[in-house]
Design a protein around this motif. Structure first.
Motif, PDB file in Angstrom:
ATOM      1  N   ALA A 180       0.836  -1.192   0.000  1.00  0.00           N
ATOM      2  CA  ALA A 180       0.000   0.000   0.000  1.00  0.00           C
ATOM      3  C   ALA A 180       0.873   1.245   0.000  1.00  0.00           C
ATOM      4  N   ALA A 181       0.520   2.179  -0.867  1.00  0.00           N
ATOM      5  CA  ALA A 181       1.220   3.463  -0.954  1.00  0.00           C
ATOM      6  C   ALA A 181       0.224   4.578  -0.679  1.00  0.00           C
ATOM      7  N   LEU A 182       0.494   5.360   0.350  1.00  0.00           N
ATOM      8  CA  LEU A 182      -0.412   6.442   0.711  1.00  0.00           C
ATOM      9  C   LEU A 182      -0.349   7.552  -0.320  1.00  0.00           C
ATOM     10  N   THR A 183      -1.472   7.800  -0.974  1.00  0.00           N
ATOM     11  CA  THR A 183      -1.514   8.837  -2.001  1.00  0.00           C
ATOM     12  C   THR A 183      -2.542   9.925  -1.683  1.00  0.00           C
ATOM     13  N   ILE A 184      -3.314   9.719  -0.626  1.00  0.00           N
ATOM     14  CA  ILE A 184      -4.302  10.670  -0.114  1.00  0.00           C
ATOM     15  C   ILE A 184      -5.274  11.069  -1.223  1.00  0.00           C
ATOM     16  N   ARG A 185      -5.155  12.299  -1.774  1.00  0.00           N
ATOM     17  CA  ARG A 185      -6.094  12.729  -2.809  1.00  0.00           C
ATOM     18  C   ARG A 185      -5.558  12.517  -4.219  1.00  0.00           C
TER      19      ARG A 185
END
Length: 127
Positions: free
Chosen positions: A98-103
């Protein structure tokens, strides 16, 4: 942070199919791009497929294009990898990440962009 648990690996004959699942626990699954990587014995871990946070974009390694399909269900907090027409060279441990990309709707291809990893599930393709 999300915790990732893969399942669905196993032994399959050449030409067969498997569907891998990766269940995520934690908050805001829909803020993460999700990727699948694989590592064969004695080899480096390689990119397989990625899907962005809302499922509007996917990308695949050339070696699996037209055979593998990545998808996600943001209600069930799960990402899937449908693998068809399996070959012996697909034998590997498969990891979701998982890679946090937010918006952002980006879909990272590099391992270094992923903060969270599952423990892996083994896929063995026999001839």
């Amino acid at each position: 942070q999300v915790r990732l648990v893969e399942s669905g690996g196993g032994l399959v004959q050449t030409g067969g199919s498997l569907r891998l699942s990766c269940a995520a626990s934690g908050r805001a699954f829909s803020s993460y791009a999700m990727g699948w990587f694989r590592q064969a014995p004695g080899k480096e871990r390689d990119f397989v497929a990625v899907i962005n946070r809302d499922g509007s974009f996917t990308s695949y390694a050339d070696s699996v294009k037209a055979r593998f399909t990545i998808s996600r269900d943001n209600v069930k907090n799960t990402v899937y990898l449908q693998m068809n027409s399996l070959k012996s060279e697909d034998t590997a441990a498969y990891y979701c990440a998982a890679a946090l990309t937010i918006r952002s709707l980006k879909a990272p291809l590099e391992m270094e962009e992923y903060q969270n990893w599952g423990q892996g599930t083994q896929v063995t393709v026999s001839s």
